[in-house]
Each structure stands twice: as structure tokens, then as C-alpha cells.
Design an enzyme around this catalytic site. Structure first.
Site, PDB file in Angstrom:
ATOM      1  N   LYS A 204      58.479  47.873  32.491  1.00 41.21           N
ATOM      2  CA  LYS A 204      57.806  47.537  33.745  1.00 41.21           C
ATOM      3  C   LYS A 204      58.639  46.541  34.537  1.00 41.21           C
ATOM      4  CE  LYS A 204      53.243  45.949  35.391  1.00 41.21           C
ATOM      5  NZ  LYS A 204      51.967  45.352  34.960  1.00 41.21           N
ATOM      6  N   SER A 280      48.070  47.612  36.676  1.00 39.91           N
ATOM      7  CA  SER A 280      49.273  47.642  37.503  1.00 39.91           C
ATOM      8  C   SER A 280      50.462  48.322  36.843  1.00 39.91           C
ATOM      9  CB  SER A 280      49.665  46.211  37.886  1.00 39.91           C
ATOM     10  OG  SER A 280      49.954  45.436  36.743  1.00 39.91           O
ATOM     11  N   GLY A 301      47.302  41.501  32.431  1.00 40.17           N
ATOM     12  CA  GLY A 301      46.605  40.265  32.769  1.00 40.17           C
ATOM     13  C   GLY A 301      45.175  40.515  33.210  1.00 40.17           C
ATOM     14  N   GLY A 302      44.873  41.782  33.539  1.00 40.11           N
ATOM     15  CA  GLY A 302      43.524  42.170  33.937  1.00 40.11           C
ATOM     16  C   GLY A 302      43.322  43.652  33.676  1.00 40.11           C
ATOM     17  N   GLY A 303      43.759  44.074  32.478  1.00 39.41           N
ATOM     18  CA  GLY A 303      43.645  45.488  32.110  1.00 39.41           C
ATOM     19  C   GLY A 303      44.850  46.320  32.485  1.00 39.41           C
ATOM     20  N   SER A 304      45.951  45.684  32.865  1.00 47.56           N
ATOM     21  CA  SER A 304      47.066  46.409  33.478  1.00 47.56           C
ATOM     22  C   SER A 304      47.838  47.320  32.542  1.00 47.56           C
ATOM     23  CB  SER A 304      48.039  45.409  34.120  1.00 47.56           C
ATOM     24  OG  SER A 304      47.451  44.801  35.241  1.00 47.56           O
TER      25      SER A 304
END
Length: 607
Positions: A204, A280, A301-304
Site C-alpha cells: 500500500k 482505504s 486505522g478504521g477497517g482499512s
């Protein structure tokens, strides 16, 4: 008393009175010219702060953070009580060589017979596994250099397709050939480094992979941040012989759940090109789902990692916070984010995880992690593989989905676990879910702002995409008091979850509340803001980030349109082995009817 609200101390909350409340996000769905105009408004002096304040009031953010007395002290990063060792595990040496850990992981896997797959074209579709590549290389059927040429050809073909499907933002064919040639020579000499030698991976674009720049899918990050070496996780994989094909596309700076990116183009879902991959980590998930690579690294960091894995029908692991070293990533100083593997199978996730794990020196001192472990899948009796694990399910939350197809398919998987493995389903209650979402938003938003603000103040902010700029405007409205209040909520929520983990071994949910959403054509040029979609995509993933728990998304089937559905397993702190063991069983129970994506490339057996 005015507006002031006083929360009951967390230990005195009566769980029998807790009522589930559906999340209702008050925000418009905007694309195109109207969206661009909205961004100008929220960035304008006077009127911008007023609009942001109004949106926060509608969503009760200020009411919770500024008008509420929270009796708990703040917890600025996850803190865990000592954890017991998981049963039937293999302990990995955190300070040892990555290739030795990979060998230990290999010994944990069930028996493998390459002949049963390679020569049989009548078997149902399944992805090639890392062990398939290794067997093909060792037998001389193909070489890493041959596969490299197939991959390069596909990437070049994709770059000329319409609609454009930009899987990578940085790609160097000669660099791939150079790595593949070195791996081929090792196989010809009979001296491969590990089972990962010659395995192709994508990284990534917010993780350093030399010599590629790390742009975070912006147009400017490489101008202010030079990449001089690999990130720690990438370096560990490289030492095992992994071949890196380049930097994968992503939602700009990780600030989105769809994968929309006007800078480099929006990555398409391999199962349906008119739909999002999720974000993301959009590029990494799509690259794995399309068959181009065995695995990829994303950040979560939030389901990425988990959201795009679910929407693309692959496996994504979010480790315990602190289990992997974040040095060399754009998000290396936060308290909610990790680097995690994405792969097509649970066993491939295990092999990559074994290579890359290892806490940073700082986290070893502050967090005292339990030794990293893997489940010994080779030793289980199939009928007693799980030892009657206790699975916690908060039914009103579990069923709060956009389409009942999602919850029904996940429920089917749980019923199979009960029927064939004796797993006990235990009803649980998780209080203060709205507070959890707010605490996560303030935590990750404040940390992003702290990291990016110097460059934004230096003029780079106007070069961000429109949806990132809206997020930044919101983050700037948070105060120091908001941040401290969010951390007080984090401590409350940690208490609730650790009490739950006294009763259950794993918390089960759908990974996302909906399958892959359609891409509005008007969103391709300027992006979009759609908080209703964001709410459904993030509904079940937040607690693992805010509280640092390990979690994994594993495919369990498809909806009526053929779009993948993922089941999420959330474990105790440092409990990766338990969720990997459970995920491997779910995979066997639900993986017989694996659907071949519309955009799939067989780079191992290409003509």
C-alpha cells in the site's frame, strides 16, 4: 443543570437497561459541482466553522464530548491486563529471523499435495496459494522470472483499459525483473530462502518500499518525505525472498472507506467493475482478488484492511495494536492503526504475518505483548478443531445491515460452526456504540491532523482531494478537550470489552453492513462524500481499532448479485492465533463455492 450530562461510572452501568440505537448519520451525499462548492464553503472563514458546527450538533458530537462529564481517566493508547497463553499454539520467536518464523508457520499448516491441484482443471475455482507457487518453482514448471513477465504484461494491459483500473500508483517493470531474476537464480541453485521466495506482493502506498516513493496516493507527499529504505515490515518480508511489484493504490491518505481517488483513478472491484473495492486499502485488496499477487500489505486505522477484503472476497488480518512495527509508514505515530496482510486464503495470511510480525522496542516496554503465536492447524482433529470456542454475538448490532443478505449469510456461517464444531453462541451487549464511533473519529482525526498539519499549513492542503479536505476541516474543529474526552471514552469501552472477553473467546459480526457500493460516475473526477455508505462500511470495525484488538475478515459467500460478504472475528488482545484458527475453519465450511472474479488473471499458469 442546563445541558450537562453525567455518565454513570463504567463499573456501575446496568447492562440490562442498554438499548441498541441504530446509527443515523446526518450528512448530505454530494458529488460533482455541488460537492466542490460545499468544500469551498466549509473551508471559508466564519461560514465554514458554522457549517461544521451545525453538522457536529446534528450528529450529537459536541453534546457527547463537551457537555458530558465522563468519570473515567483518559487512556491515550490501548492498555491490556496480562493475557493467558492461547491453547494448541506454536510460539514464534519475535527477535528471530523472519525466515525462521515463516518456517515455523509452514509447519503449522495442514498437509499439502500439489498434484491434487496443478494437473486437475475440473476442480472448482480457487486461488493459487503461496504453497502452489513454491511447488511450481521447485518442480521447474515455472520460474519467478516467468511469472514476473506475466504480471508485467497484465499491469501494462490494465493501464490501457477503459474504464481505467489503476491498481498501482508506482510500478517499475525493470525493478520487478531484477528481483525475480535473483529469486530464479536461488531456485536454480536449489537454495530458496523460504516458502515466500519468489512470491509476489504489493505494498500500500502509505508504507515505504524502496526505491518507490510513498505518496499516500496524494500528488505531493513524495515532495516532502523521502524514502531511503524499506519499512520494517517490508524489510522482514524482503529478507524472506518476497518480490514487490510496486505501490498499490489507496483512498488518499487513508481518509475514506470506498477507495475513490481522483488523483490516480479509482480502483475497481474485480467482482464488479462498476462498484467500489472498499478502502482505504483498495489497491492491495483488488490486486489479491484479481489473482495478480498472492498477498499484499495494507494499513488499518478504521477497517482499512478488513473493509476492502470483505468487499473483494479475500482475507484481511488486523493484528493487535503494537504487534507489528509501524516504522516506515505514514501513520507510524498513531494509536489506532496497524500494518496488516491481505491474502486470498487464511494460510497465506499466516505465512505473511509470521514474516512481518514483531513489536517496536517502545511498544514492548509500554504494552508488554504476549509472545506471538500461530494455531497448529496440522495437529487438529477436524471434528474438534475449535475446542468448543465461545462466540459472542450482539444480535441487534449484528443485524443492523443495509441488506439482510449480509447478516443472513454470516448467520449461516455461525450455524455451521455450531453444528459441526460445537461452538457455543453467547448473547452479549456492547454499550455506548455511538460513543465508540465518536471517540474513534476524534482519535484518528486528531492524529491525522497532527501529522499532516505542518505540510497543510505550508500550502499543500489545497492539493488534497475534496473529500480529504472535508475531513481535515472537521478534524480542525476538534479541541484538546475533545481529544481528552475521547480517550476517557476509550477507557470505558475497554472495560466493557474486557468484561465481555471473560465470557467469550471471540466477538462475531459481519465485516461490513453492506456489499460493494456502486461508483457514481460523477464521483470519479472530484470524489464524493456519502456518510451513509461510510456508516454501513465502518459499522462493525471500529472497536478493533479504538481498542487495538486483533480482527480478521474471512469470506463466507455472496449476495444475489454475486458480491462477496465477509464475516469478522474479533479476538482478545494478542489473540491472533485464536481468530486465525477459527477463520481457517470458517474458510473450510464456506469456501467450497468460491466465485471466480470477473477480472481474474492466472499469472501462474498463463499461456
Amino acid at each position: 443543570m442546563g445541558k450537562k450530562r453525567v455518565m454513570v461510572p463504567v463499573g456501575q452501568v446496568d447492562l440490562s437497561t442498554v438499548k441498541y440505537e441504530h446509527e443515523l448519520i446526518q450528512a448530505p451525499h454530494l458529488t460533482g459541482f455541488v460537492f466542490r462548492l460545499f468544500v469551498r464553503i466549509v473551508e471559508a472563514p466564519l461560514i465554514g466553522p458554522f457549517v461544521i458546527s451545525l453538522m457536529k450538533k446534528q450528529n450529537k458530537i459536541d453534546e457527547l464530548l463537551r457537555n458530558t462529564v465522563i468519570p473515567e481517566e483518559p487512556m491515550f493508547k490501548p492498555e491490556y491486563p496480562p493475557q493467558e497463553m492461547e491453547p494448541s499454539v506454536i510460539i514464534l520467536e519475535e527477535d528471530g529471523r523472519p525466515e525462521d518464523r515463516v518456517e515455523s508457520a509452514l509447519n503449522c499448516l495442514p498437509h499439502y499435495d500439489p498434484a491434487s491441484y496443478w494437473g486437475n482443471s475440473s476442480t472448482p475455482f480457487r486461488y493459487w496459494k503461496i504453497r502452489d507457487y513454491a511447488a511450481a518453482y521447485r518442480s521447474g514448471k515455472v520460474t519467478p522470472s516467468t511469472v514476473a513477465e506475466h504480471i508485467i504484461s497484465v499491469i501494462e494491459e490494465i493501464s490501457n483499459k477503459k474504464p481505467w483500473d489503476p491498481l498501482l500508483v508506482s510500478f517499475d517493470a525493470e525493478e520487478i525483473r531484477k528481483q525475480a531474476a535473483a529469486s530464479t537464480q536461488r531456485f536454480e541453485a536449489g537454495n530458496p530462502i523460504s516458502i515466500l521466495d519468489g512470491i509476489f506482493m504489493a505494498i500500500k502506498d502509505d508504507i515505504d518500499c524502496y526505491p518507490h516513493p510513498s505518496k499516500g496516493a496524494t500528488t505531493w507527499m513524495h515532495e516532502v518525505r523521502t524514502v531511503k529504505k524499506d519499512a520494517v515490515s517490508v524489510s522482514r518480508l524482503r529478507s524472506c525472498g518476497v518480490i514487490f511489484i510496486g505501490k498499490a493504490n489507496m483512498h488518499e491518505l487513508g481518509m475514506g472507506t470506498t477507495g475513490n481517488n481522483p488523483n490516480y483513478g479509482t480502483t475497481r472491484n474485480p467482482h464488479a467493475p462498476e462498484r467500489y473495492t472498499g478502502g482505504s486499502s483498495s489497491g492491495p485488496a483488488a490486486i489479491v482478488a484479481s489473482g495478480l499477487c498472492s498477498a499484499a500489505l495494507g494499513t488499518d486505522g478504521g477497517g482499512s484492511v478488513r473493509i476492502p477484503s470483505s468487499l473483494c472476497g479475500v482475507v484481511g488480518l488486523k493484528t493487535t495494536y503494537g504487534r507489528t512495527d509501524m516504522e516506515g509508514s505514514l501513520c507510524d505515530s498513531g494509536t489506532v492503526e496497524i500494518i496488516g496482510p491481505i491474502a486470498s486464503t487464511v494460510e497465506d495470511v499466516m505465512l505473511v504475518y509470521a514474516a512481518m510480525l514483531g513489536s517496536s522496542p517502545e511498544n514492548r516496554i509500554s504494552m508488554r505483548p504476549s509472545p506471538p503465536c500461530l494455531p497448529n492447524l496440522s495437529s487438529y482433529d477436524a471434528s474438534n478443531a475449535l475446542g468448543s470456542l465461545r462466540l459472542g454475538k450482539y444480535t441487534p448490532w449484528f443485524n443492523d445491515v443495509h441488506s439482510t443478505e449480509v447478516s443472513d449469510k454470516c448467520e449461516d456461517a455461525l450455524n455451521l460452526l455450531s453444528k459441526y464444531h460445537g461452538c457455543e453462541m453467547i448473547e452479549i451487549v456492547i454499550p455506548e456504540l455511538h460513543e465508540m464511533r465518536t471517540a474513534h473519529l476524534v482519535s484518528i482525526g486528531s492524529e491525522c491532523l497532527s501529522s499532516l498539519n505542518p505540510d497543510c499549513e505550508d500550502g499543500k492542503g489545497k492539493r488534497l482531494t475534496y473529500d480529504t479536505r472535508v475531513s481535515m476541516a472537521l478534524f480542525r474543529s476538534f479541541t484538546a478537550g475533545d481529544y481528552v474526552a475521547a480517550q476517557c471514552l476509550r477507557r470505558r469501552l475497554m472495560y466493557y470489552h474486557m468484561e465481555i472477553f471473560k465470557k467469550v473467546d471471540v466477538i462475531v459480526t459481519p465485516t461490513t453492513g453492506m456489499t460493494a457500493p456502486k461508483i457514481p460516475p460523477s464521483a470519479l473526477k472530484s470524489g464524493e462524500t456519502d456518510m451513509q455508505v461510510t456508516g454501513y462500511l465502518m459499522r462493525f470495525v471500529i472497536n478493533a481499532n479504538l481498542l487495538g484488538f486483533p480482527a480478521i475478515s474471512v469470506p463466507v459467500g455472496y449476495d444475489k448479485e454475486g458480491l462477496p460478504i465477509g464475516l469478522q472475528l474479533i479476538g482478545r488482545p494478542w489473540g491472533e492465533a485464536t481468530i486465525l484458527r477459527l477463520a481457517s475453519v470458517v474458510e473450510k465450511l464456506c469456501g467450497e463455492s468460491k466465485k471466480k472474479p470477473g477480472s481474474y488473471y492466472d499469472v501462474l499458469r498463463a499461456n
